[in-house]
Design an enzyme around this catalytic site. Structure first.
Site, PDB file in Angstrom:
ATOM      1  N   ARG A 112       1.590  -0.149  -0.173  1.00  0.00           N
ATOM      2  CA  ARG A 112       2.139   0.197  -1.483  1.00  0.00           C
ATOM      3  C   ARG A 112       3.054  -0.941  -1.928  1.00  0.00           C
ATOM      4  O   ARG A 112       3.688  -1.598  -1.088  1.00  0.00           O
ATOM      5  CB  ARG A 112       2.947   1.505  -1.414  1.00  0.00           C
ATOM      6  CG  ARG A 112       2.114   2.758  -1.263  1.00  0.00           C
ATOM      7  CD  ARG A 112       1.306   3.091  -2.530  1.00  0.00           C
ATOM      8  NE  ARG A 112       0.521   4.313  -2.389  1.00  0.00           N
ATOM      9  CZ  ARG A 112      -0.787   4.345  -2.098  1.00  0.00           C
ATOM     10  NH1 ARG A 112      -1.462   3.224  -1.895  1.00  0.00           N
ATOM     11  NH2 ARG A 112      -1.431   5.488  -2.018  1.00  0.00           N
ATOM     12  N   HIS A 115      -5.485  -2.886  -7.075  1.00  0.00           N
ATOM     13  CA  HIS A 115      -5.534  -1.671  -6.231  1.00  0.00           C
ATOM     14  C   HIS A 115      -6.994  -1.218  -6.015  1.00  0.00           C
ATOM     15  O   HIS A 115      -7.370  -0.100  -6.378  1.00  0.00           O
ATOM     16  CB  HIS A 115      -4.698  -0.546  -6.873  1.00  0.00           C
ATOM     17  CG  HIS A 115      -4.284   0.500  -5.878  1.00  0.00           C
ATOM     18  ND1 HIS A 115      -3.091   1.180  -5.964  1.00  0.00           N
ATOM     19  CD2 HIS A 115      -4.897   0.991  -4.776  1.00  0.00           C
ATOM     20  CE1 HIS A 115      -2.992   2.045  -4.971  1.00  0.00           C
ATOM     21  NE2 HIS A 115      -4.090   1.946  -4.229  1.00  0.00           N
TER      22      HIS A 115
HETATM   23  P1  NAP Z   1      -1.797   7.222   8.334  1.00  0.00           P
HETATM   24  O1  NAP Z   1      -3.005   7.629   9.076  1.00  0.00           O
HETATM   25  O2  NAP Z   1      -0.804   8.260   7.966  1.00  0.00           O
HETATM   26  O3  NAP Z   1      -1.085   6.078   9.206  1.00  0.00           O
HETATM   27  C1  NAP Z   1       0.182   5.614   8.959  1.00  0.00           C
HETATM   28  C2  NAP Z   1       0.555   4.603  10.034  1.00  0.00           C
HETATM   29  O4  NAP Z   1       1.819   4.015   9.699  1.00  0.00           O
HETATM   30  C3  NAP Z   1       0.718   5.240  11.410  1.00  0.00           C
HETATM   31  O5  NAP Z   1       0.263   4.345  12.403  1.00  0.00           O
HETATM   32  C4  NAP Z   1       2.241   5.388  11.539  1.00  0.00           C
HETATM   33  O6  NAP Z   1       2.735   5.354  12.862  1.00  0.00           O
HETATM   34  C5  NAP Z   1       2.692   4.147  10.807  1.00  0.00           C
HETATM   35  N1  NAP Z   1       4.063   4.301  10.344  1.00  0.00           N
HETATM   36  C6  NAP Z   1       4.588   5.212   9.490  1.00  0.00           C
HETATM   37  N2  NAP Z   1       5.920   5.042   9.365  1.00  0.00           N
HETATM   38  C7  NAP Z   1       6.246   3.988  10.155  1.00  0.00           C
HETATM   39  C8  NAP Z   1       7.450   3.336  10.455  1.00  0.00           C
HETATM   40  N3  NAP Z   1       8.615   3.730   9.921  1.00  0.00           N
HETATM   41  N4  NAP Z   1       7.425   2.299  11.324  1.00  0.00           N
HETATM   42  C9  NAP Z   1       6.257   1.897  11.887  1.00  0.00           C
HETATM   43  N5  NAP Z   1       5.071   2.477  11.639  1.00  0.00           N
HETATM   44  C10 NAP Z   1       5.059   3.520  10.774  1.00  0.00           C
HETATM   45  O7  NAP Z   1      -2.177   6.482   6.977  1.00  0.00           O
HETATM   46  P2  NAP Z   1      -3.573   5.792   6.579  1.00  0.00           P
HETATM   47  O8  NAP Z   1      -4.583   6.806   6.230  1.00  0.00           O
HETATM   48  O9  NAP Z   1      -3.919   4.816   7.654  1.00  0.00           O
HETATM   49  O10 NAP Z   1      -3.153   5.033   5.237  1.00  0.00           O
HETATM   50  C11 NAP Z   1      -2.112   4.090   5.222  1.00  0.00           C
HETATM   51  C12 NAP Z   1      -1.762   3.709   3.798  1.00  0.00           C
HETATM   52  O11 NAP Z   1      -2.731   2.842   3.243  1.00  0.00           O
HETATM   53  C13 NAP Z   1      -1.695   4.846   2.776  1.00  0.00           C
HETATM   54  O12 NAP Z   1      -0.494   5.581   2.882  1.00  0.00           O
HETATM   55  C14 NAP Z   1      -1.784   4.095   1.472  1.00  0.00           C
HETATM   56  O13 NAP Z   1      -0.473   3.722   1.052  1.00  0.00           O
HETATM   57  C15 NAP Z   1      -2.571   2.833   1.834  1.00  0.00           C
HETATM   58  N6  NAP Z   1      -3.900   2.798   1.200  1.00  0.00           N
HETATM   59  C16 NAP Z   1      -4.141   1.808   0.291  1.00  0.00           C
HETATM   60  C17 NAP Z   1      -5.383   1.713  -0.301  1.00  0.00           C
HETATM   61  C18 NAP Z   1      -5.708   0.595  -1.258  1.00  0.00           C
HETATM   62  O14 NAP Z   1      -6.756   0.615  -1.896  1.00  0.00           O
HETATM   63  N7  NAP Z   1      -4.858  -0.421  -1.364  1.00  0.00           N
HETATM   64  C19 NAP Z   1      -6.394   2.652   0.000  1.00  0.00           C
HETATM   65  C20 NAP Z   1      -6.099   3.645   0.932  1.00  0.00           C
HETATM   66  C21 NAP Z   1      -4.843   3.714   1.530  1.00  0.00           C
HETATM   67  P3  NAP Z   1       2.323   6.479  13.953  1.00  0.00           P
HETATM   68  O15 NAP Z   1       0.900   6.149  14.326  1.00  0.00           O
HETATM   69  O16 NAP Z   1       3.249   6.237  15.074  1.00  0.00           O
HETATM   70  O17 NAP Z   1       2.460   7.808  13.267  1.00  0.00           O
HETATM   71  C1  GLV Z   2      -5.179   4.543  -2.252  1.00  0.00           C
HETATM   72  O1  GLV Z   2      -4.265   3.811  -2.469  1.00  0.00           O
HETATM   73  C2  GLV Z   2      -5.106   5.661  -1.373  1.00  0.00           C
HETATM   74  O2  GLV Z   2      -3.985   6.000  -0.957  1.00  0.00           O
HETATM   75  O3  GLV Z   2      -6.154   6.258  -1.061  1.00  0.00           O
END
Ligand code: NAP
Ligand code: GLV
Length: 309
Positions: free
Chosen positions: A224, A272
């Site tokens: 983000r 994005h």
């Molecule tokens: P997720 O499964 O909830 O994973 C979050 C990861 O971040 C976990 O490994 C978590 O650690 C770690 N984390 C959270 N807080 C932390 C902290 N304070 N210090 C260190 N590590 C921390 O999320 P996801 O599904 O992988 O998605 C991640 C993000 O990608 C989304 O929230 C979104 O913002 C972004 N995204 C962007 C796009 C785009 O098109 N640009 C598309 C989709 C998603 P733990 O494993 O220890 O819980």
């Molecule tokens: C995109 O940014 C998502 O969170 O899926």
């Protein structure tokens, strides 16, 4: 009971179609359909007007349109009894892997330079760093970040991952917690942010963090926009602490015309698009959650409000 789709400014035809195709028995509505608010128990939401959910007295569950839930968790007016869920989809994770690889290869093979040479009609060769010589760090090895880290590691990059907790075994080197952050950063010639936006991660990419990377490192932000302290990024680029950045996400989207990111030659911008949720791919899990909630059961892929993700 209908499902309401709430995402101001977004065309939702593909979403209504996919949901209706998945389960024709469930009515799917948009705000303009003017369904009485008391009839709504399940909402699919993105960038909703703050505080709007208090208008739905029977609301039981809100699903994000995507993986991120910062737009929901940050709305403190959502009643405690309303479940928050998110999308977990292998296609979304794989699209992110492909995008990350494309951005890294663009950087390693200096494709921007050759693009500019075309305008100048200039024939000049440059050396390049190979995959096996490159340390890539993934901040946030959750569902998506782990898939990206694992994929890049299998391709041959020297991958490190950083998360809040230790987690299980992986094909890449794992670091966790604030105490291991510096060691992790020292291995990241390319740093990819795939963290969720929470109170703890807001502004995490600041001058101090950028200074802790190896000289000439490259930043890729796919999490983000608010993960980055913008003034610190400009300072790090000006001082040559890092060589450049690819930004896909921004604090305010669309990125406004006068924003200095547009004019900075060391910053590449995409709107994005790193990984877009495919309505057909995720409609079954949304419908499954809808039915679970209607049966009074717990939906899948719930978000922890206290953790913020
Ligand atoms: P997720 O499964 O909830 O994973 C979050 C990861 O971040 C976990 O490994 C978590 O650690 C770690 N984390 C959270 N807080 C932390 C902290 N304070 N210090 C260190 N590590 C921390 O999320 P996801 O599904 O992988 O998605 C991640 C993000 O990608 C989304 O929230 C979104 O913002 C972004 N995204 C962007 C796009 C785009 O098109 N640009 C598309 C989709 C998603 P733990 O494993 O220890 O819980
Ligand atoms: C995109 O940014 C998502 O969170 O899926």
């Amino acid at each position: 009971m209908p499902i309401l789709l709430l995402s101001p400014g977004r065309k939702l035809d593909r979403w209504t179609e996919a949901l209706r195709k998945t389960d024709p028995a469930v009515p799917v509505f948009l705000p303009e359909d003017k369904v009485p608010e008391r009839d709504i128990s399940f909402i699919l939401a993105w960038d909703h007007p703050r505080g709007c959910f208090v208008r739905y007295p029977g609301l039981r569950c809100i699903s994000s349109f995507g993986a991120g839930v910062d737009h929901l968790v940050s709305d403190r007016e959502i009643p405690e009894n309303v479940r928050l869920v998110r999308i977990i989809d292998p296609a979304l994770s794989n699209d992110m892997l492909e995008f990350t690889l494309a951005v890294i290869m663009k950087h390693l093979r200096k494709l921007n330079i050759y693009n500019s040479y075309k305008t100048e009609v200039k024939w000049k060769k440059h050396g390049y760093r190979r995959i096996r010589e490159t340390g890539v760090g993934i901040m946030g090895t959750g569902v998506i970040g782990h898939h990206v880290a694992d994929g890049l590691s299998r391709i041959g990059f020297d991958v490190s991952g950083w998360s809040r907790t230790m987690g299980g075994k992986a094909s890449y080197r794992k670091f966790h917690g604030v105490e291991q952050l510096n060691e992790f950063l020292s291995r990241c010639e390319i740093l990819v942010c795939l963290l969720p936006l929470t109170d703890e991660t807001r502004g995490i990419i600041d001058y101090h963090l950028l200074k802790s990377l190896p000289g000439d490192a490259y930043l890729v932000n796919l999490g983000r926009g608010a993960h980055i302290v913008e003034a610190d990024l400009f300072r790090a680029l000006d001082k040559g602490l890092i060589s450049g950045a690819h930004l896909d996400v921004f604090e305010s989207e669309p990125l406004f015309e006068a924003h200095p990111f547009w004019k900075n030659s060391k910053i590449d911008i995409t709107p994005h698009v790193a990984s877009l949720t495919d309505p057909l791919s995720v409609a079954p899990q949304i419908m499954e959650n809808y039915h679970l909630v209607m049966q009074g059961r717990e939906p899948k892929n719930q978000v922890s409000r206290s953790r913020g993700y």
